[in-house]
Scaffold this motif. Structure first.
Motif, PDB file in Angstrom:
ATOM      1  N   GLY A  47     108.761  16.543  58.506  1.00 53.96           N
ATOM      2  CA  GLY A  47     109.442  15.897  57.375  1.00 53.96           C
ATOM      3  C   GLY A  47     109.884  14.491  57.729  1.00 53.96           C
ATOM      4  N   SER A  48     111.128  14.186  57.404  1.00 55.25           N
ATOM      5  CA  SER A  48     111.672  12.829  57.540  1.00 55.25           C
ATOM      6  C   SER A  48     111.326  12.163  58.877  1.00 55.25           C
ATOM      7  CB  SER A  48     113.190  12.907  57.411  1.00 55.25           C
ATOM      8  OG  SER A  48     113.782  11.809  58.049  1.00 55.25           O
ATOM      9  N   PRO A  49     110.662  10.995  58.855  1.00 57.54           N
ATOM     10  CA  PRO A  49     110.347  10.279  60.103  1.00 57.54           C
ATOM     11  C   PRO A  49     111.605   9.975  60.903  1.00 57.54           C
ATOM     12  CG  PRO A  49     109.291   9.220  58.217  1.00 57.54           C
ATOM     13  CD  PRO A  49     110.185  10.287  57.660  1.00 57.54           C
ATOM     14  N   GLN A  50     112.724   9.700  60.221  1.00 52.97           N
ATOM     15  CA  GLN A  50     113.970   9.361  60.919  1.00 52.97           C
ATOM     16  C   GLN A  50     114.446  10.538  61.762  1.00 52.97           C
ATOM     17  OE1 GLN A  50     113.413   8.462  57.673  1.00 52.97           O
ATOM     18  NE2 GLN A  50     113.004   6.402  58.413  1.00 52.97           N
ATOM     19  N   ARG A  51     114.095  11.758  61.339  1.00 47.42           N
ATOM     20  CA  ARG A  51     114.601  12.919  62.069  1.00 47.42           C
ATOM     21  C   ARG A  51     113.551  13.531  62.996  1.00 47.42           C
ATOM     22  NH1 ARG A  51     118.040  16.025  57.629  1.00 47.42           N
ATOM     23  NH2 ARG A  51     118.549  17.335  59.408  1.00 47.42           N
ATOM     24  N   CYS A  52     112.457  12.815  63.174  1.00 40.00           N
ATOM     25  CA  CYS A  52     111.403  13.276  64.077  1.00 40.00           C
ATOM     26  C   CYS A  52     111.797  12.847  65.492  1.00 40.00           C
ATOM     27  CB  CYS A  52     110.083  12.633  63.669  1.00 40.00           C
ATOM     28  SG  CYS A  52     108.696  13.151  64.659  1.00 40.00           S
ATOM     29  N   THR A  53     112.845  13.499  66.035  1.00 42.25           N
ATOM     30  CA  THR A  53     113.458  13.006  67.276  1.00 42.25           C
ATOM     31  C   THR A  53     112.524  13.091  68.477  1.00 42.25           C
ATOM     32  OG1 THR A  53     114.417  15.187  67.535  1.00 42.25           O
ATOM     33  CG2 THR A  53     115.845  13.476  66.655  1.00 42.25           C
ATOM     34  N   SER A  54     111.647  14.100  68.498  1.00 39.74           N
ATOM     35  CA  SER A  54     110.828  14.314  69.689  1.00 39.74           C
ATOM     36  C   SER A  54     109.973  13.088  70.004  1.00 39.74           C
ATOM     37  CB  SER A  54     109.953  15.551  69.530  1.00 39.74           C
ATOM     38  OG  SER A  54     109.273  15.509  68.313  1.00 39.74           O
ATOM     39  N   LEU A  55     109.403  12.462  68.990  1.00 38.18           N
ATOM     40  CA  LEU A  55     108.590  11.275  69.248  1.00 38.18           C
ATOM     41  C   LEU A  55     109.401   9.989  69.186  1.00 38.18           C
ATOM     42  CD1 LEU A  55     105.132  11.769  67.529  1.00 38.18           C
ATOM     43  CD2 LEU A  55     105.672  11.710  69.949  1.00 38.18           C
ATOM     44  N   ARG A  56     110.405   9.974  68.317  1.00 38.57           N
ATOM     45  CA  ARG A  56     111.148   8.722  68.118  1.00 38.57           C
ATOM     46  C   ARG A  56     111.824   8.264  69.414  1.00 38.57           C
ATOM     47  NH1 ARG A  56     111.618   5.468  64.281  1.00 38.57           N
ATOM     48  NH2 ARG A  56     110.761   6.759  62.659  1.00 38.57           N
ATOM     49  N   ILE A  57     112.372   9.221  70.160  1.00 34.40           N
ATOM     50  CA  ILE A  57     113.062   8.857  71.405  1.00 34.40           C
ATOM     51  C   ILE A  57     112.070   8.212  72.388  1.00 34.40           C
ATOM     52  CG2 ILE A  57     112.869  11.119  72.523  1.00 34.40           C
ATOM     53  CD1 ILE A  57     115.719  10.690  73.531  1.00 34.40           C
ATOM     54  N   LEU A  58     110.853   8.746  72.434  1.00 36.42           N
ATOM     55  CA  LEU A  58     109.843   8.178  73.329  1.00 36.42           C
ATOM     56  C   LEU A  58     109.436   6.796  72.866  1.00 36.42           C
ATOM     57  CD1 LEU A  58     107.452  11.164  73.962  1.00 36.42           C
ATOM     58  CD2 LEU A  58     109.421  10.424  75.260  1.00 36.42           C
ATOM     59  N   GLU A  59     109.277   6.676  71.557  1.00 38.22           N
ATOM     60  CA  GLU A  59     108.872   5.380  71.014  1.00 38.22           C
ATOM     61  C   GLU A  59     109.901   4.311  71.385  1.00 38.22           C
ATOM     62  OE1 GLU A  59     108.628   5.106  66.710  1.00 38.22           O
ATOM     63  OE2 GLU A  59     107.038   3.661  66.976  1.00 38.22           O
ATOM     64  N   GLU A  60     111.190   4.665  71.258  1.00 39.99           N
ATOM     65  CA  GLU A  60     112.245   3.694  71.560  1.00 39.99           C
ATOM     66  C   GLU A  60     112.214   3.280  73.029  1.00 39.99           C
ATOM     67  OE1 GLU A  60     115.141   5.277  68.025  1.00 39.99           O
ATOM     68  OE2 GLU A  60     115.820   5.532  70.090  1.00 39.99           O
ATOM     69  N   VAL A  61     112.029   4.265  73.902  1.00 40.09           N
ATOM     70  CA  VAL A  61     112.005   3.957  75.345  1.00 40.09           C
ATOM     71  C   VAL A  61     110.787   3.090  75.674  1.00 40.09           C
ATOM     72  CG1 VAL A  61     111.709   4.935  77.652  1.00 40.09           C
ATOM     73  CG2 VAL A  61     113.270   6.025  76.037  1.00 40.09           C
ATOM     74  N   VAL A  62     109.601   3.522  75.231  1.00 41.87           N
ATOM     75  CA  VAL A  62     108.379   2.793  75.590  1.00 41.87           C
ATOM     76  C   VAL A  62     108.436   1.366  75.034  1.00 41.87           C
ATOM     77  CG1 VAL A  62     105.868   2.753  75.369  1.00 41.87           C
ATOM     78  CG2 VAL A  62     107.033   4.910  75.776  1.00 41.87           C
ATOM     79  N   ALA A  63     108.987   1.217  73.823  1.00 40.77           N
ATOM     80  CA  ALA A  63     109.039  -0.113  73.195  1.00 40.77           C
ATOM     81  C   ALA A  63     109.962  -1.075  73.960  1.00 40.77           C
ATOM     82  CB  ALA A  63     109.492   0.023  71.744  1.00 40.77           C
ATOM     83  N   ARG A  64     110.854  -0.538  74.783  1.00 43.07           N
ATOM     84  CA  ARG A  64     111.718  -1.425  75.594  1.00 43.07           C
ATOM     85  C   ARG A  64     110.907  -2.098  76.710  1.00 43.07           C
ATOM     86  NH1 ARG A  64     116.225   2.357  74.683  1.00 43.07           N
ATOM     87  NH2 ARG A  64     115.846   3.625  76.529  1.00 43.07           N
ATOM     88  N   HIS A  65     109.737  -1.515  77.016  1.00 41.91           N
ATOM     89  CA  HIS A  65     108.945  -2.013  78.142  1.00 41.91           C
ATOM     90  C   HIS A  65     107.617  -2.640  77.727  1.00 41.91           C
ATOM     91  CE1 HIS A  65     111.545   0.134  81.066  1.00 41.91           C
ATOM     92  NE2 HIS A  65     111.722   0.942  80.037  1.00 41.91           N
ATOM     93  N   ILE A  66     107.077  -2.180  76.611  1.00 39.22           N
ATOM     94  CA  ILE A  66     105.745  -2.647  76.206  1.00 39.22           C
ATOM     95  C   ILE A  66     105.812  -3.092  74.750  1.00 39.22           C
ATOM     96  CG2 ILE A  66     103.302  -2.006  75.959  1.00 39.22           C
ATOM     97  CD1 ILE A  66     103.775   0.394  77.704  1.00 39.22           C
TER      98      ILE A  66
END
Ligand SMILES: C[S@@+](CC[C@H](N)C(=O)[O-])C[C@H]1O[C@@H](n2cnc3c(N)ncnc32)[C@H](O)[C@@H]1O
Length: 286
Positions: free
Chosen positions: A156-175
């Motif tokens: 459902g809601s992309p905002q609540r898709c925590t499993s991937l969102r947390i990774l996206e946030e971390v990876v985006a800090r580096h790449i």
């Protein structure tokens, strides 16, 4: 991008992630129990029935389906990736399950089964990744007998898709990278492609299903005993991350890993990590 190229890209993404799904099956399968049980309940699976599971992966929710249809029933899981199907077969063989079978299919338009030959259909975390989810539902409609239930689970809601969102946030800090979880676009297959219940229900109706309804609820998606284990699971099984992380040098990869683990430990100080997400469990009647 042509449909053929898109299909080939998606197939390759899933083929690469199959190693991780097979190795970390329990991380996904254990977290899946509540949503899988609910799907089986809504599908009205009962003793002696024949169940068809599309996008079976390494065999989820085959376990819950097999329990529901019992020793006189039959469960057939279908997937486009041979490595996933092999993993599902190995799991079923190890458990001595003889009423469960898994097969590889070319795509969602060609299920290779007799029309009207199944009593219920399921598709857990699969429709959103398909190039033609409407065609998938039409194929399932054809495979089911009149009166059978079709039940899918999508994110459902992309905002609540925590499993991937947390990774996206971390990876985006580096790449520097494009959003891995872009805003939902029903034309582009991906994690949140079918996150609007109205779009999904319209596809069900267009495929011929009636009494279409959606339950929206938060469910566990993936779990791990520690932040380190969670990162290892994701690094090996989260399709879009695999190629991205392979494309960077060892030092940067180690920095991303350390950042991810520290971030996860802050969010899960007690140790075990359980990521939940909003899920849509949609039901229709053939
Ligand atoms: C997120 S996994 C879900 C697997 C399993 N149903 C579960 O709940 O754990 C998505 C699965 O969909 C499969 N898949 C992707 N596109 C597909 C298609 N067009 N037809 C059938 N399976 C597909 C992938 O190979 C992968 O195994």
């Amino acid at each position: 991008m042509s449909v053929t190229t898109l299909r080939a890209d998606k197939h390759e993404e899933w083929r690469l992630s199959a190693v991780g799904w097979v190795r970390h099956r329990a991380n996904f399968a254990d977290a899946a129990v509540p949503s899988a049980r609910r799907m089986v309940e809504l599908a009205q699976a009962g003793p002696g029935q024949r169940a068809l599971d599309l996008a079976c992966g390494v065999g989820v929710p085959a376990h819950q389906l097999a329990e529901a249809v019992g020793p006189t029933g039959y469960v057939l899981g279908l997937d486009i990736v041979a490595e996933m199907v092999d993993g599902a077969r190995a799991w079923a063989a190890a458990r001595g399950l003889t009423t469960v079978d898994f097969k590889t299919i070319p795509d969602e338009c060609d299920l290779g089964v007799e029309p009207g030959s199944f009593d219920l259909g399921t598709c857990r975390a699969g429709l959103q990744y398909m190039v033609e989810p409407g065609a998938a539902l039409r194929s399932m409609h054809t495979a089911l007998r009149p009166g059978a239930r079709m039940v899918s689970m999508t994110v459902g809601s992309p905002q609540r898709c925590t499993s991937l969102r947390i990774l996206e946030e971390v990876v985006a800090r580096h790449i520097q990278m494009p959003a891995l979880i872009p805003e939902p676009d029903k034309g582009v297959p991906g994690t949140v492609a079918l996150s609007d219940p109205a779009d999904l229900e319209a596809l069900y109706r267009e495929a011929g299903f009636t009494d279409v309804r959606t339950e929206v609820a938060d469910h566990p998606i993936v779990g791990a005993a520690s932040a380190e284990e969670y990162w290892d699971v994701c690094e090996r099984s989260a399709g879009p991350f695999i190629l991205l992380l392979r494309s960077v040098d060892d030092r940067l990869r180690a920095a991303i890993r350390a950042d991810a683990i520290a971030t996860l430990q802050t969010q899960f100080p007690a140790g075990p990590v359980v990521m939940t997400g909003e899920t849509l469990i949609t039901t229709g009647t053939r």
